[in-house]
Design a protein around this motif. Sequence first.
Motif, PDB file in Angstrom:
ATOM      1  N   VAL A 119       0.829  -1.204   0.000  1.00 39.12           N
ATOM      2  CA  VAL A 119       0.000   0.000   0.000  1.00 39.12           C
ATOM      3  C   VAL A 119       0.866   1.257   0.000  1.00 39.12           C
ATOM      4  O   VAL A 119       0.580   2.235  -0.707  1.00 39.12           O
ATOM      5  N   GLN A 120       1.937   1.223   0.768  1.00 35.36           N
ATOM      6  CA  GLN A 120       2.809   2.390   0.873  1.00 35.36           C
ATOM      7  C   GLN A 120       3.601   2.630  -0.407  1.00 35.36           C
ATOM      8  O   GLN A 120       3.737   3.765  -0.864  1.00 35.36           O
ATOM      9  N   GLN A 121       4.118   1.552  -0.985  1.00 36.83           N
ATOM     10  CA  GLN A 121       5.028   1.694  -2.120  1.00 36.83           C
ATOM     11  C   GLN A 121       4.321   1.677  -3.473  1.00 36.83           C
ATOM     12  O   GLN A 121       4.707   2.403  -4.391  1.00 36.83           O
ATOM     13  N   TYR A 122       3.288   0.839  -3.600  1.00 38.22           N
ATOM     14  CA  TYR A 122       2.592   0.698  -4.881  1.00 38.22           C
ATOM     15  C   TYR A 122       1.084   0.644  -4.645  1.00 38.22           C
ATOM     16  O   TYR A 122       0.452  -0.407  -4.820  1.00 38.22           O
ATOM     17  N   PRO A 123       0.477   1.760  -4.243  1.00 38.56           N
ATOM     18  CA  PRO A 123      -0.962   1.756  -3.910  1.00 38.56           C
ATOM     19  C   PRO A 123      -1.863   1.413  -5.091  1.00 38.56           C
ATOM     20  O   PRO A 123      -3.009   1.003  -4.900  1.00 38.56           O
ATOM     21  N   GLN A 124      -1.339   1.538  -6.317  1.00 40.17           N
ATOM     22  CA  GLN A 124      -2.148   1.232  -7.495  1.00 40.17           C
ATOM     23  C   GLN A 124      -2.219  -0.269  -7.776  1.00 40.17           C
ATOM     24  O   GLN A 124      -3.044  -0.723  -8.571  1.00 40.17           O
ATOM     25  N   VAL A 125      -1.367  -1.049  -7.120  1.00 35.43           N
ATOM     26  CA  VAL A 125      -1.346  -2.501  -7.325  1.00 35.43           C
ATOM     27  C   VAL A 125      -2.250  -3.143  -6.276  1.00 35.43           C
ATOM     28  O   VAL A 125      -1.895  -3.245  -5.106  1.00 35.43           O
ATOM     29  N   LYS A 126      -3.423  -3.565  -6.700  1.00 34.95           N
ATOM     30  CA  LYS A 126      -4.423  -4.090  -5.783  1.00 34.95           C
ATOM     31  C   LYS A 126      -4.397  -5.630  -5.781  1.00 34.95           C
ATOM     32  O   LYS A 126      -5.094  -6.278  -6.551  1.00 34.95           O
ATOM     33  N   ILE A 127      -3.568  -6.195  -4.918  1.00 38.34           N
ATOM     34  CA  ILE A 127      -3.485  -7.651  -4.791  1.00 38.34           C
ATOM     35  C   ILE A 127      -4.426  -8.096  -3.677  1.00 38.34           C
ATOM     36  O   ILE A 127      -4.329  -7.628  -2.545  1.00 38.34           O
ATOM     37  N   GLU A 128      -5.330  -8.999  -4.004  1.00 30.71           N
ATOM     38  CA  GLU A 128      -6.308  -9.489  -3.036  1.00 30.71           C
ATOM     39  C   GLU A 128      -5.950 -10.898  -2.581  1.00 30.71           C
ATOM     40  O   GLU A 128      -5.132 -11.582  -3.192  1.00 30.71           O
ATOM     41  N   ASN A 129      -6.587 -11.326  -1.499  1.00 29.72           N
ATOM     42  CA  ASN A 129      -6.415 -12.689  -0.961  1.00 29.72           C
ATOM     43  C   ASN A 129      -4.952 -13.020  -0.676  1.00 29.72           C
ATOM     44  O   ASN A 129      -4.482 -14.142  -0.908  1.00 29.72           O
TER      45      ASN A 129
END
Length: 233
Positions: free
Chosen positions: A30-40
């Motif tokens: 979240v801090q470094q790459y907030p655009q990368v939404k990895i779930e589970n």
Amino acid sequence: MLKQLITLGLSLAFCSSSFANVESVKAKLVQQYPQVKIENLQATEMQGLYSGTLDHQIVYINEDAQHLFIGSMIRLKDQRNLTKDLAMKKDIVDFESLPFTDAIKTVRGNGKRQLAVFSDPNCPYCKVLEGNLASLNNVTIYTFMYPIKTQSVQSSKQVWCSANKDYAWKNLIQKGIQPTASADCATPIERNLQLGKKLGLQGTPAIIFSNGYKALGAYPAVEIEKIWQQAGL
């Protein structure tokens, strides 16, 4: 998003930092790459490597959230594809919670094995699957009419309003014989469409096995038997 990441050429790397936990990896991401939404996001058998889903695909990320890996993880001692296992678990459906009263029930033999099928009468692959299902024995099939094609809605409602739903459905899907019943009874068609969306069924046909495994496409009978055997169903 996933295609963009692939284009950037991100690859797997291992670092020697101390073992992290899921929450710390999430925080770093979240801090470094907030655009990368990895779930589970969850830990894997390999220390320092975590699995998750990105754009509905299984991906792996290392503990400092700097490197992403896309591909299959194979456990060498038994040649088990752990990525495939994750994909199957991701698509698991609570079979017993399905509203079977909204489906056409067909029983063959002892009916012990169970399948739920979502089918559109004007889908060519659904017609192929129906033929494949006809060769299975000792099975109970719950057919949820799922008319994602606009022209399929009326005939699906007519099938449901028929005195013999199973007969009317097989005539329609296998022979193209339109049902003669009126469509003025209460039908579950709208509920089925909502259910399919909830289950993430963007196309037809779809098969749900009694263990919750979801398979999309006109599976041959031999493949269905193989899944039953492998799952002990």
